[in-house]
Design a protein around this motif. Structure first.
Motif, PDB file in Angstrom:
ATOM      1  N   SER A 124       0.831  -1.203   0.000  1.00 47.94           N
ATOM      2  CA  SER A 124       0.000   0.000   0.000  1.00 47.94           C
ATOM      3  C   SER A 124       0.864   1.251   0.000  1.00 47.94           C
ATOM      4  O   SER A 124       2.046   1.206   0.352  1.00 47.94           O
ATOM      5  N   VAL A 125       0.240   2.370  -0.389  1.00 49.59           N
ATOM      6  CA  VAL A 125       0.900   3.680  -0.398  1.00 49.59           C
ATOM      7  C   VAL A 125       0.044   4.669   0.376  1.00 49.59           C
ATOM      8  O   VAL A 125      -1.180   4.702   0.220  1.00 49.59           O
ATOM      9  N   ILE A 126       0.683   5.472   1.220  1.00 48.00           N
ATOM     10  CA  ILE A 126       0.038   6.634   1.829  1.00 48.00           C
ATOM     11  C   ILE A 126       0.747   7.860   1.279  1.00 48.00           C
ATOM     12  O   ILE A 126       1.939   8.061   1.511  1.00 48.00           O
ATOM     13  N   TRP A 127       0.016   8.657   0.518  1.00 46.76           N
ATOM     14  CA  TRP A 127       0.560   9.772  -0.263  1.00 46.76           C
ATOM     15  C   TRP A 127       0.113  11.077   0.385  1.00 46.76           C
ATOM     16  O   TRP A 127      -1.071  11.413   0.376  1.00 46.76           O
ATOM     17  N   LEU A 128       1.024  11.824   0.969  1.00 42.71           N
ATOM     18  CA  LEU A 128       0.715  13.041   1.713  1.00 42.71           C
ATOM     19  C   LEU A 128       1.108  14.254   0.887  1.00 42.71           C
ATOM     20  O   LEU A 128       2.273  14.397   0.509  1.00 42.71           O
ATOM     21  N   PHE A 129       0.148  15.140   0.638  1.00 43.98           N
ATOM     22  CA  PHE A 129       0.429  16.282  -0.233  1.00 43.98           C
ATOM     23  C   PHE A 129       0.079  17.579   0.467  1.00 43.98           C
ATOM     24  O   PHE A 129      -1.071  17.816   0.854  1.00 43.98           O
ATOM     25  N   MET A 130       1.101  18.447   0.618  1.00 44.69           N
ATOM     26  CA  MET A 130       0.950  19.750   1.247  1.00 44.69           C
ATOM     27  C   MET A 130       0.662  20.793   0.163  1.00 44.69           C
ATOM     28  O   MET A 130       1.525  21.070  -0.687  1.00 44.69           O
ATOM     29  N   PHE A 151      -8.553   2.922  -3.895  1.00 43.68           N
ATOM     30  CA  PHE A 151      -7.939   4.253  -3.923  1.00 43.68           C
ATOM     31  C   PHE A 151      -8.855   5.204  -3.156  1.00 43.68           C
ATOM     32  O   PHE A 151      -9.959   5.510  -3.592  1.00 43.68           O
ATOM     33  N   VAL A 152      -8.394   5.649  -1.978  1.00 39.78           N
ATOM     34  CA  VAL A 152      -9.171   6.515  -1.099  1.00 39.78           C
ATOM     35  C   VAL A 152      -8.502   7.876  -0.998  1.00 39.78           C
ATOM     36  O   VAL A 152      -7.272   7.978  -0.944  1.00 39.78           O
ATOM     37  N   VAL A 153      -9.315   8.930  -0.952  1.00 40.30           N
ATOM     38  CA  VAL A 153      -8.820  10.305  -0.850  1.00 40.30           C
ATOM     39  C   VAL A 153      -9.405  10.951   0.396  1.00 40.30           C
ATOM     40  O   VAL A 153     -10.608  10.853   0.654  1.00 40.30           O
ATOM     41  N   MET A 154      -8.557  11.625   1.173  1.00 44.26           N
ATOM     42  CA  MET A 154      -9.012  12.352   2.359  1.00 44.26           C
ATOM     43  C   MET A 154      -8.509  13.792   2.319  1.00 44.26           C
ATOM     44  O   MET A 154      -7.441  14.066   1.774  1.00 44.26           O
ATOM     45  N   ASP A 197     -10.997   6.332 -10.426  1.00 40.72           N
ATOM     46  CA  ASP A 197     -10.855   7.563  -9.662  1.00 40.72           C
ATOM     47  C   ASP A 197     -10.645   7.259  -8.185  1.00 40.72           C
ATOM     48  O   ASP A 197     -11.086   6.219  -7.668  1.00 40.72           O
ATOM     49  N   GLY A 198     -10.017   8.215  -7.484  1.00 41.67           N
ATOM     50  CA  GLY A 198      -9.968   8.133  -6.032  1.00 41.67           C
ATOM     51  C   GLY A 198     -11.342   8.385  -5.444  1.00 41.67           C
ATOM     52  O   GLY A 198     -12.097   9.236  -5.940  1.00 41.67           O
ATOM     53  N   ILE A 199     -11.686   7.674  -4.386  1.00 35.57           N
ATOM     54  CA  ILE A 199     -12.980   7.805  -3.720  1.00 35.57           C
ATOM     55  C   ILE A 199     -12.819   8.677  -2.483  1.00 35.57           C
ATOM     56  O   ILE A 199     -12.105   8.292  -1.542  1.00 35.57           O
ATOM     57  N   ARG A 256      -5.450   2.721   9.456  1.00 36.12           N
ATOM     58  CA  ARG A 256      -6.515   1.712   9.534  1.00 36.12           C
ATOM     59  C   ARG A 256      -6.944   1.247   8.147  1.00 36.12           C
ATOM     60  O   ARG A 256      -7.351   0.092   7.962  1.00 36.12           O
ATOM     61  N   LEU A 257      -6.849   2.131   7.165  1.00 36.03           N
ATOM     62  CA  LEU A 257      -7.198   1.744   5.788  1.00 36.03           C
ATOM     63  C   LEU A 257      -6.178   0.774   5.207  1.00 36.03           C
ATOM     64  O   LEU A 257      -6.534  -0.249   4.624  1.00 36.03           O
ATOM     65  N   VAL A 258      -4.884   1.117   5.310  1.00 36.38           N
ATOM     66  CA  VAL A 258      -3.881   0.206   4.739  1.00 36.38           C
ATOM     67  C   VAL A 258      -3.840  -1.104   5.512  1.00 36.38           C
ATOM     68  O   VAL A 258      -3.545  -2.167   4.958  1.00 36.38           O
ATOM     69  N   GLU A 259      -4.148  -1.037   6.801  1.00 35.31           N
ATOM     70  CA  GLU A 259      -4.215  -2.236   7.620  1.00 35.31           C
ATOM     71  C   GLU A 259      -5.293  -3.187   7.101  1.00 35.31           C
ATOM     72  O   GLU A 259      -5.182  -4.409   7.228  1.00 35.31           O
ATOM     73  N   ARG A 260      -6.314  -2.596   6.470  1.00 38.09           N
ATOM     74  CA  ARG A 260      -7.434  -3.373   5.938  1.00 38.09           C
ATOM     75  C   ARG A 260      -7.311  -3.612   4.436  1.00 38.09           C
ATOM     76  O   ARG A 260      -8.264  -4.084   3.814  1.00 38.09           O
ATOM     77  N   GLY A 261      -6.181  -3.254   3.850  1.00 37.16           N
ATOM     78  CA  GLY A 261      -5.922  -3.632   2.478  1.00 37.16           C
ATOM     79  C   GLY A 261      -6.170  -2.594   1.416  1.00 37.16           C
ATOM     80  O   GLY A 261      -6.089  -2.909   0.224  1.00 37.16           O
ATOM     81  N   VAL A 262      -6.461  -1.330   1.789  1.00 32.92           N
ATOM     82  CA  VAL A 262      -6.602  -0.287   0.775  1.00 32.92           C
ATOM     83  C   VAL A 262      -5.235  -0.035   0.145  1.00 32.92           C
ATOM     84  O   VAL A 262      -4.226   0.109   0.839  1.00 32.92           O
ATOM     85  N   ARG A 263      -5.194   0.028  -1.161  1.00 30.99           N
ATOM     86  CA  ARG A 263      -3.919   0.105  -1.887  1.00 30.99           C
ATOM     87  C   ARG A 263      -3.286   1.492  -1.863  1.00 30.99           C
ATOM     88  O   ARG A 263      -2.074   1.631  -1.705  1.00 30.99           O
ATOM     89  N   PHE A 264      -4.095   2.535  -2.071  1.00 34.69           N
ATOM     90  CA  PHE A 264      -3.535   3.880  -2.240  1.00 34.69           C
ATOM     91  C   PHE A 264      -4.398   4.860  -1.457  1.00 34.69           C
ATOM     92  O   PHE A 264      -5.593   4.992  -1.716  1.00 34.69           O
ATOM     93  N   VAL A 265      -3.787   5.521  -0.487  1.00 33.39           N
ATOM     94  CA  VAL A 265      -4.483   6.517   0.329  1.00 33.39           C
ATOM     95  C   VAL A 265      -3.826   7.867   0.082  1.00 33.39           C
ATOM     96  O   VAL A 265      -2.641   8.054   0.372  1.00 33.39           O
ATOM     97  N   GLN A 266      -4.568   8.789  -0.485  1.00 32.04           N
ATOM     98  CA  GLN A 266      -4.042  10.123  -0.806  1.00 32.04           C
ATOM     99  C   GLN A 266      -4.658  11.121   0.163  1.00 32.04           C
ATOM    100  O   GLN A 266      -5.878  11.213   0.283  1.00 32.04           O
TER     101      GLN A 266
END
Length: 479
Positions: A47-53, A192-195, A219-221, A322-332
């Motif tokens: 998984s990837v956690i992508w942090l954008f400032m 692919f989740v977006v927050m 698309d990211g959700i 918690r998302l990557v722990e549950r298998g989400v591939r890409f969290v932006q």
């Protein structure tokens, strides 16, 4: 098709959510073929956690301190030993499309560092005092101090995610390519989740996490982090019985099925059919993800929940874990959106603005890195931190810095990336990336490689990609 997939289909059909055996079988088979074709490399990360400032964080006051700025403070660049930066051929990489009379200039009067810095960890990486919690994980960080991009205005926010200049149009983002190329690890949550609030329309808007020609299903959700209302647009209305909801879904199934039969190649219909199936499953999965009461007080403190300034982003970082722990591939995850250029855009008042912004994100990001590591998740989770460009060595409005695309920093941690190193460098005043220079899609290529994707296979018929779109894997930073 495996037994689990068949059982899931049967269950959904029994609930009135079947999409028609032919349509669903075709989509499932296509996903399997895509994953088999594209994932031919041994993955180092799941998984990837992508942090954008958003707005352009100063690289010099964060992860690339430059003491020469203090030594030559108040002098023009021409009056320093580094006057040749103004004659560098690297200046030609900037693509100026529309002249902005206020921003995007080379500021000539040297502005001193607005914060101190220290050597951190056993590696001795130099990191500013505005990032004390992230700095505690210095030995897990890979600082890539030699990034460059083309856009000197905030279209660079979109360019950071697609690799293409804003005037070139919209293209698939790095998260969408990961979504396209990878199979799911959890069918109850999006891949692919977006927050966080995305970049503004001026700078690419939601196209910074969309898939464009790949199709809307990639698309990211967006996910709204509110434990009291975790799924505002998909939670069944109060008073609606399961039988009534079943009838509603059955009607939607029939209507979409009729349209799909008439337009079998329509990507929007395919995406809609997937979305209803996913939304049904998310009604249970998403509330569970954001149920922070499941976490210990110690964990919540780690993410900054006790600090009102940090709590909001801390909740996003804990949700990301918690998302990557549950298998989400890409969290932006976005930070700093303000409906315009972004709050990190420090044309003036850099010291006060960056002090406040770093307080909002430093402890949550530092907590994320520590939490992933202590749970054994950092090895399989690649964390990426970045901003669209850096800030000028020279001053603007006496106490700020302008946009700076010629040299800036991105860092990565975990996911098979070397820790405790600084790769590449800028010159002594932080103007140009001068060693191991990397265009933004080199980050994309490296991330996709760590996920097991051959980035040069990510191309579809009729959509020829340029060399710059693919980027180059940064082999030197891979463990």
């Amino acid at each position: 098709m495996n037994a689990e997939t068949l059982a899931r289909r049967a269950f959904l059909q029994d609930m009135g959510l079947g999409f028609g055996s032919l349509a669903l079988a075709a989509m499932t088979a296509e996903e399997a073929l895509s994953a088999e074709k594209l994932t031919q490399l041994a993955p180092r990360a799941k998984s990837v956690i992508w942090l954008f400032m958003i707005g352009g964080t100063s690289h010099m006051e964060s992860f690339d301190p430059k003491p020469a700025l203090n030594k030559y403070s108040g002098k023009t660049i021409d009056e320093t030993p580094y006057a040749d930066v103004l004659k560098s051929p690297f200046l030609d990489n900037e693509r100026v499309v529309a002249f902005d009379p206020n921003n995007g200039f080379i500021r000539n009067e040297i502005y001193p560092l607005q914060v101190g810095y220290q050597k951190r960890g056993e590696s001795g990486l130099e990191i500013s005092d505005w990032w004390p919690h992230v700095a505690e994980s210095a030995d897990d960080l890979c600082l890539i101090r030699s990034m460059w991009t083309e856009d000197s205005n905030h279209g660079a926010q979109l360019q950071f995610h697609t690799g293409r200049h804003r005037v070139d149009g919209f293209f698939p983002t790095v998260g969408a390519w990961a979504n396209y190329g990878l199979g799911s690890l959890n069918d109850n949550l999006p891949k692919f989740v977006v927050m966080g609030d995305p970049v503004a329309d001026c700078c690419g808007g939601q196209e910074a996490h969309r898939a464009n020609y790949l199709g809307p299903q990639y698309d990211g959700i967006p996910l709204n982090i509110d434990p009291n209302d975790p799924l505002p647009y998909a939670t069944p209305p109060k008073g609606v019985s399961p039988e009534e909801q079943k009838s509603e879904f059955e009607l939607l199934r029939q209507l979409n099925g009729l349209t799909a039969a008439s337009y079998p190649g329509d990507e929007a219909i395919r995406a809609r059919m997937r979305s209803y199936e996913l939304a049904f499953r998310m009604q249970t999965a998403v509330p569970e993800v954001v149920r922070f009461v499941d976490e210990t007080e110690e964990t919540q403190r780690l993410y900054g929940f006790e600090d009102p300034k940090a709590k909001d982003f801390g909740q996003k970082m804990l949700t990301a874990r918690r998302l990557v722990e549950r298998g989400v591939r890409f969290v932006q995850v976005y930070h700093g959106s303000n409906g315009g250029a972004g709050r990190w855009d420090a044309h003036k008042g850099l010291k006060s603005s960056h002090t406040n912004l770093c307080r909002e994100v430093d402890q949550p990001i530092g907590g994320l890195l520590k939490d992933l590591k202590q749970r054994g998740l950092l090895d399989e989770t690649l964390v990426v931190w970045g901003s669209e460009f850096g800030r000028t060595p020279g001053s603007q409005h006496s106490d700020g810095r302008d946009h700076h695309p010629y040299g800036f920093t991105v860092w990565m941690a975990g996911g098979g990336i070397k820790g405790g190193i600084a790769h590449g460098k800028t010159d002594e005043i932080g103007f140009h990336a001068v060693e191991n220079r990397h265009y933004v899609t080199d980050i994309h290529a490296t991330v996709l490689r760590q996920l097991g994707l051959d980035h040069r296979s990510l191309e579809i018929p009729g959509r020829k990609r340029l060399e710059k779109d693919f980027g180059h894997v940064i082999d030197e930073v891979i463990a």
